[in-house]
Design an enzyme around this catalytic site. Structure first.
Site, PDB file in Angstrom:
ATOM      1  N   GLU A 271       1.376 -10.992  -8.260  1.00  0.00           N
ATOM      2  CA  GLU A 271       2.673 -10.903  -7.551  1.00  0.00           C
ATOM      3  C   GLU A 271       2.526 -10.217  -6.203  1.00  0.00           C
ATOM      4  O   GLU A 271       3.371 -10.358  -5.333  1.00  0.00           O
ATOM      5  CB  GLU A 271       3.713 -10.195  -8.436  1.00  0.00           C
ATOM      6  CG  GLU A 271       3.726  -8.678  -8.382  1.00  0.00           C
ATOM      7  CD  GLU A 271       2.631  -8.019  -9.227  1.00  0.00           C
ATOM      8  OE1 GLU A 271       1.709  -8.731  -9.711  1.00  0.00           O
ATOM      9  OE2 GLU A 271       2.678  -6.782  -9.386  1.00  0.00           O
TER      10      GLU A 271
ATOM     11  N   HIS B 197      -3.230  -8.009  -9.204  1.00  0.00           N
ATOM     12  CA  HIS B 197      -1.793  -8.328  -9.212  1.00  0.00           C
ATOM     13  C   HIS B 197      -1.464  -9.638  -8.508  1.00  0.00           C
ATOM     14  O   HIS B 197      -1.358  -9.657  -7.277  1.00  0.00           O
ATOM     15  CB  HIS B 197      -1.033  -7.208  -8.501  1.00  0.00           C
ATOM     16  CG  HIS B 197      -0.950  -5.944  -9.271  1.00  0.00           C
ATOM     17  ND1 HIS B 197       0.180  -5.545  -9.944  1.00  0.00           N
ATOM     18  CD2 HIS B 197      -1.875  -4.977  -9.490  1.00  0.00           C
ATOM     19  CE1 HIS B 197      -0.038  -4.388 -10.544  1.00  0.00           C
ATOM     20  NE2 HIS B 197      -1.276  -4.002 -10.294  1.00  0.00           N
TER      21      HIS B 197
ATOM     22  N   CYS C 151      -2.039  -6.110 -15.104  1.00  0.00           N
ATOM     23  CA  CYS C 151      -2.435  -4.709 -14.958  1.00  0.00           C
ATOM     24  C   CYS C 151      -2.013  -3.897 -16.188  1.00  0.00           C
ATOM     25  O   CYS C 151      -2.570  -4.070 -17.255  1.00  0.00           O
ATOM     26  CB  CYS C 151      -1.852  -4.147 -13.656  1.00  0.00           C
ATOM     27  SG  CYS C 151      -2.575  -2.591 -13.178  1.00  0.00           S
TER      28      CYS C 151
END
Ligand SMILES: Nc1ncnc2c1ncn2[C@@H]1O[C@H](COP(=O)(O)OP(=O)(O)O)[C@@H](O)[C@H]1O
Ligand SMILES: [Mg+2]
Lengths: 230, 723, 80, 80
Positions: free
Chosen positions: A204, A202, A85
């Site tokens: 994560e 993302h 990002c």
């Protein structure tokens, strides 16, 4: 694998990124953006957020942070460097990846899960995946609209540097499945040697089933495994 | 400031105030800062429970979650600034509420926004709505606190006065708790964060303490601009200072700026304080003493530091790349002294700015229109055309899919959002524990207009039921009381009734109020908004159930059940009457403490039991809308039988819908029986239509049309962008 | 002294914001609007006296930070 | 015809972005930077021939959409 997670003032996904990296077996640690020595590190993940407030252009000010000299050095040595990002935006501004990230087509921030299809395995985040695999990852950005010059983009596509595309449930990168207007539905791109990559959604945030998806783990696992290959 | 108040200042000082002193009293004694009209009523709220660590009076309420964990919660309005400049008004509201929470030593972990506008047919409402959503997202996303839920509502009552409330939740360990106190004499006041400029001079007193028309044009203070980047650095810097034990007390600078951030902590500590305005870091030269004392520049904090720690604090601030300056010293005695350009410019008893603020017992009067309103009911000669009624309701922006809003908010940061926006309550896990926090915020100006006491009480029960639907036990309430002009007796009556309603419901549920905010003067051109209390309710669930009931977990073949009174037919204040007939009248039914408690207990049991894949409360729009939402989310139609069509739209409290596999119907009934709650089988999930069958009427709407109406309501109206 | 930097998006790079503004203007009845580009104008106050040195320094600022050559052009105007 | 609108934030209103850019420039060694404000420049292409009418119409666009009167000033320049 020792992974540095640089923290710029305004970064906000650093703890999430460390948590997810540790979940796939990496030794991840935070480093402040003034750090000038990453010599013990075998890889870097630039986390999401709003480094320096995203003022002027996302990544424009962050690219001058002292830690970036080290990031460039590691990238040049072939170590894996991933930008997520805002980290992707920083890598573009720093010239480590081609292209820019413009405002989303609809000029609105987008926070929602999106589908991605693996189109190239020549980057360290996709090396361990099969082409055609469809993943679900949360997108969370205002400037996520990837754009490069037309010839450059064609060259990147030919060289397998466009590694993930936004797609529909059957893995087709359709116009309707493109959330932000990115060129060729590009959601992740890599440099020509594949050791530097930027991904807009993302990984994560998709590393546990309770939070909706664990598909992001596969990209991070591939990143961690890549040390052996490069 | 009134002549009388000016007289009190003279009495306190034994002389006429100097300009900087007058400035301080006028902001600190403003309605916004002093709660002078409301304080006397707020005392009636129950504020105690064994788990309350900090009740109202501090920057945020704090409750004990067990195992050394505390939660800090606070809600605040930014109504008037958001009308002046929607993006910045909402953004600075977010910044302010976050500061209130980390002032307690907590890390802010989640935000909720409750926003209300006029009809979206009005371009001004669209502009304000887009701007406010942009500002909440722009600030919240960048500062790195996820916005995990909230409410959106549209009604003509807010056309000239939008409401923008924001709530923030923080988490901390017990030993990290900090209070807004100045500490021992000798302590040093360190001002951290943004440079002070002429932002929002008099904002608290002018914008939030007078009606809007009085403050139009040039009388308005300069628009305050939020800087989430600065705030992010400030959060991290402060949390580090706190965790190292270098700070003994801290106060944010919000309304009334430096005046408040020195007077309040000194007042709480029973000390004095010397403030040197020349040490304040400024953005522009030439600020006068009153300007420095009143500026509402954003992203500033005042830390009280033992003298031996000042060097460390300044060094840490530098490391986080924020400015810091030593601006004062806590003194023995009780005097607040202010120096500017080497001269003593103010000398007042510190506590007088807060404790001696006037308290008004303004006259209360039951509104003359109330009886008429109650008797103004619709009598239906024949039932309405049900299918189009339902589609009309699903297409109403207040009932429709709010994802146009929450997709603009980061609601996933921190990897703790187990249930994000879109359900009845949000559920945040506390990583490393088995604990989860379920939070719901609820407001409904229409029923509060019809009966403020019943309306407010119902909101508390509704919020409690919502958190219970995620398995949580209600713990504490914060309230944001948005009202009209308190100088009118009807408005004060509404206010007083609302307090009693909240108090009754909290007593009924045995939960305390731990904080809140009062916003008066929500009127334009003499027209007051509906009384609009907003309730934020925090519940604890432990352990977090492996799967939390969610709207989308329904499958064809499963049964729909109603838990709670099946024959409710009170349509007063219902969304059905408003949307279908533009009617607001009648008297809403009263909540019932026993039924409210039973519904909450049953819902929590069911949610934890893993027996029910879907739970959903019956609120605005009634059963029909609740079922439609389940069907749309699950992608399956329903066939439902009813005895009286009004059952489908009644919004009577303490009711919810459960979806179970047919084999589990008996267990569901047994659980309901244990809590003495009526369980009624409504129908089944099947096929691709919403099919409601009654004795004389039916409604049959294709699920796809219902979904299109519900999903498209906001985007279609907001398609045209007004920057 | 005062210097203004005009940073304009290169014409071959899309400008979603400009497009949105043009559409909104036409919606408001300004049918004559053919195209809109939203650009940036950066106003600097810089210590110094020599306009030439100034221009050169500010140009350097543009090269390094104020503009992104991949998508933007810039122009430096010393205004006094 | 071409019209440029300069939209500048009023000087009494904070500009955090400008502050951050100034700090970044100084960090890069441009110590002479005293202050920075980041503003907007909107370039329009408008059908029409009469510069006076044009100016008046674009002024109206500013009032209605292009500038935010509570925090911004604007200036319309018909460039041809
Ligand atoms: N409606 C209310 N119910 C309960 N407590 C309230 C209410 N309104 C304000 N309070 C409490 O009064 C205290 C002072 O509020 P306020 O002056 O707005 O705080 P701040 O200066 O931090 O914004 C806070 O602790 C707040 O929780
Ligand atoms: Mg406070």
């Amino acid at each position: 694998m020792r992974v540095a997670v640089p923290v710029f003032p305004g970064t906000n996904c650093e703890h999430d990124t460390v948590h997810a990296l540790r979940g796939v077996g990496a030794e991840a640690e935070l480093v402040w953006h003034r750090e000038t020595d990453l010599s013990g590190c075998e890889g870097v993940v630039l986390p999401g957020g709003f480094a320096h407030g995203d003022y002027l252009r996302p990544g424009a000010i962050a690219r001058f942070s002292p830690v970036m000299a080290e990031v460039k050095r590691l990238a040049a040595e072939g170590k894996p460097v991933l930008g997520i990002c805002n980290g992707f935006q920083i890598l573009c501004e720093a010239g480590l990846l081609p292209g820019v990230l413009l405002q989303n087509r609809d000029l609105r921030f987008i926070c929602r899960p999106v589908r991605l299809v693996v189109v190239s395995t020549s980057s360290m985040i996709t090396r361990a995946l099969q082409p055609g695999t469809v993943l679900t990852l949360p997108l969370n950005s205002y400037e996520g609209n990837y754009t490069a010059e037309v010839e450059e983009f064609a060259r990147m596509e030919a060289a397998g540097q466009v590694v993930l595309r936004y797609c529909d449930e059957r893995g087709r990168p359709t116009r309707a499945s493109n959330p932000n207007g990115s060129q060729g539905n590009a959601a992740a791109v890599a440099n020509s040697s594949g050791n530097v990559a930027g991904v807009m959604p993302h990984p994560e945030r998709a590393s546990e089933r309770v939070l909706g998806s664990a598909d992001g783990r596969r990209l991070l696992e591939s990143f961690v495994a890549s040390r052996a290959r490069v | 400031m009134t002549d009388e108040e000016y007289g009190s200042v003279c009495t306190i000082l034994g002389r006429e105030p100097r300009p900087p002193e007058l400035a301080m009293y006028s902001v600190m004694w403003s309605e916004h800062c002093s709660y002078k009209s409301s304080r006397h009523h707020l005392r009636r709220l129950p504020t105690e429970a064994p788990w309350v660590v900090v009740g109202p009076g501090e920057n945020a309420g704090v409750v004990d979650l067990g195992d050394g964990w505390l939660a800090a919660l606070r809600i605040e309005s930014h109504n008037h600034p958001s009308f002046v400049e929607p993006y910045q008004g909402a953004a600075t509201g977010v910044g302010g509420i976050i500061r209130d929470v980390f002032t307690m030593g907590a890390r802010p972990v989640a935000l909720w926004d409750q926003i209300r506008f006029g009809s979206l047919d009005d371009p001004l409402a669209r502009y304000l709505f887009a701007g406010v959503v942009g500002g909440i997202g722009g600030y919240g996303n960048a500062v790195g606190v996820p916005t995990v839920g909230g409410e959106v509502d549209f009604d003509a009552t807010y056309a000239g006065n939008p409401l923008v409330n924001v709530m923030c939740l923080g988490l901390l360990r017990r030993d990290q708790l900090l209070l807004g106190t100045a500490g021992e004499p000798g302590s040093v006041a360190v001002l951290l964060g943004n440079a002070t400029g002429r932002d929002g001079i008099g904002g608290a007193s002018v914008l939030a303490s007078a009606s809007f028309a009085e403050t139009s044009g040039s009388k308005r203070p300069a628009v305050q601009v939020g800087d989430p980047f600065e705030e992010k650095k400030l959060i991290e810097a402060c949390l580090e200072l706190f965790s190292r034990g270098w700070v003994t007390g801290v106060q944010d600078l919000g309304a009334a700026g430096l005046s408040c951030a020195t007077a309040e902590p000194a007042g709480r500590a029973g000390t004095g304080i010397d403030v040197d305005l020349d040490r304040v870091h400024v953005r522009e030269p030439g600020l006068t003493a009153p300007e420095l004392l009143m500026s509402e520049s954003q992203e500033r904090m005042m830390a009280f530091v033992p003298p031996g720690r000042v060097e460390e604090v300044l060094a840490a601030a530098a490391r986080w790349e924020i400015e810091a300056s030593v601006v004062g010293t806590v003194t023995a005695g009780e005097t607040l002294r202010v120096f500017h350009q080497g001269e003593l410019v103010a000398e007042v008893p510190a506590a007088s700015l807060t404790e001696d603020a006037p308290v008004y017992q303004r006259p209360l009067g039951e509104p003359w229109w109330l009886e008429d309103l109650w008797s103004n009911t619709i009598s239906f000669v024949q039932p309405p055309e049900m299918g189009s009624v339902l589609l009309g309701m699903l297409d109403d922006p207040s009932l429709a899919d709010p994802s146009w809003v929450y997709r603009q908010y980061d609601h996933m940061l921190f990897l703790n959002t187990v249930v994000g926006p879109g359900g009845d309550a949000s559920l945040i896990r506390i990583r490393g524990t088995e604990k989860g926090l379920a939070v719901s915020t609820d407001g409904n100006g229409r029923i509060c207009h019809l009966d403020p006491r019943r309306g407010a009480a119902r909101l508390v029960y509704e919020a409690a039921l919502n958190v219970a639907l995620s398995g949580a036990t209600p713990l504490a309430v914060v309230d944001n009381l948005n009202f009209g002009n308190p100088e009118k007796s009807e408005i004060m009556w509404q206010f007083s009734e609302t307090i009693d309603g909240i108090a009754e419901a909290c007593l009924g549920l045995e939960i305390p109020v731990v904080g809140g905010n009062v916003s008066f003067y929500n009127e334009t051109d003499g027209r007051d908004i509906y009384p609009t209390p907003v309730i934020g309710l925090l519940g604890l669930v432990e352990p977090v159930p492996p799967t939390v009931p969610r709207l989308h977990r329904g499958r064809a073949g499963m049964e729909l059940w109603l838990l709670g009174e099946p024959r409710a037919i009170n349509l007063a204040g219902s969304a059905f009457e408003k949307i279908t007939f533009g009617h607001v009248g009648g008297r809403p039914s009263a909540p019932d403490a026993a039924a409210g408690r039973a519904a909450v207990a049953l819902a929590a049991d069911l949610a934890r039991s893993q027996l029910v894949p879907v739970l959903h409360d019956v609120s605005e729009g009634g059963l029909a809308v609740a079922i439609a939402e389940i069907c749309i989310a699950s992608g399956v139609g329903a066939t439902v039988d009813y005895a009286d069509w009004r059952h489908l739209f009644s919004e009577d409290p303490h009711r919810f819908v459960a979806v179970v596999a047919p084999a589990d119907g008996d267990r569901l009934q047994a659980a309901a029986a244990r809590h003495e709650v009526v369980a009624t089988r409504l129908g089944v999930l099947e096929a691709d239509r919403l099919h409601f069958r009654g004795p004389t009427t039916t409604a049959s709407v294709a699920l796809a049309s219902a979904a299109r109406a519900w999903r498209g309501a906001l985007p279609s109206r907001m398609g045209e962008r007004v920057p | 002294m005062k210097v203004t930097v005009h940073v304009t998006r290169r014409s071959d790079i899309a400008d979603p914001q400009g497009g949105a503004v043009a559409a909104a203007l036409r919606d408001l009845g300004f049918a004559e609007v053919a195209a809109v580009r939203v650009n940036r104008r950066i106003d600097l106050e810089v210590h110094g006296t020599d306009p030439e040195v100034l221009e050169q320094r500010v140009t350097e600022m543009c090269e390094r930070l104020l503009a992104n050559p991949v998508m933007e052009d810039y122009q430096v105007v010393v205004t006094g």
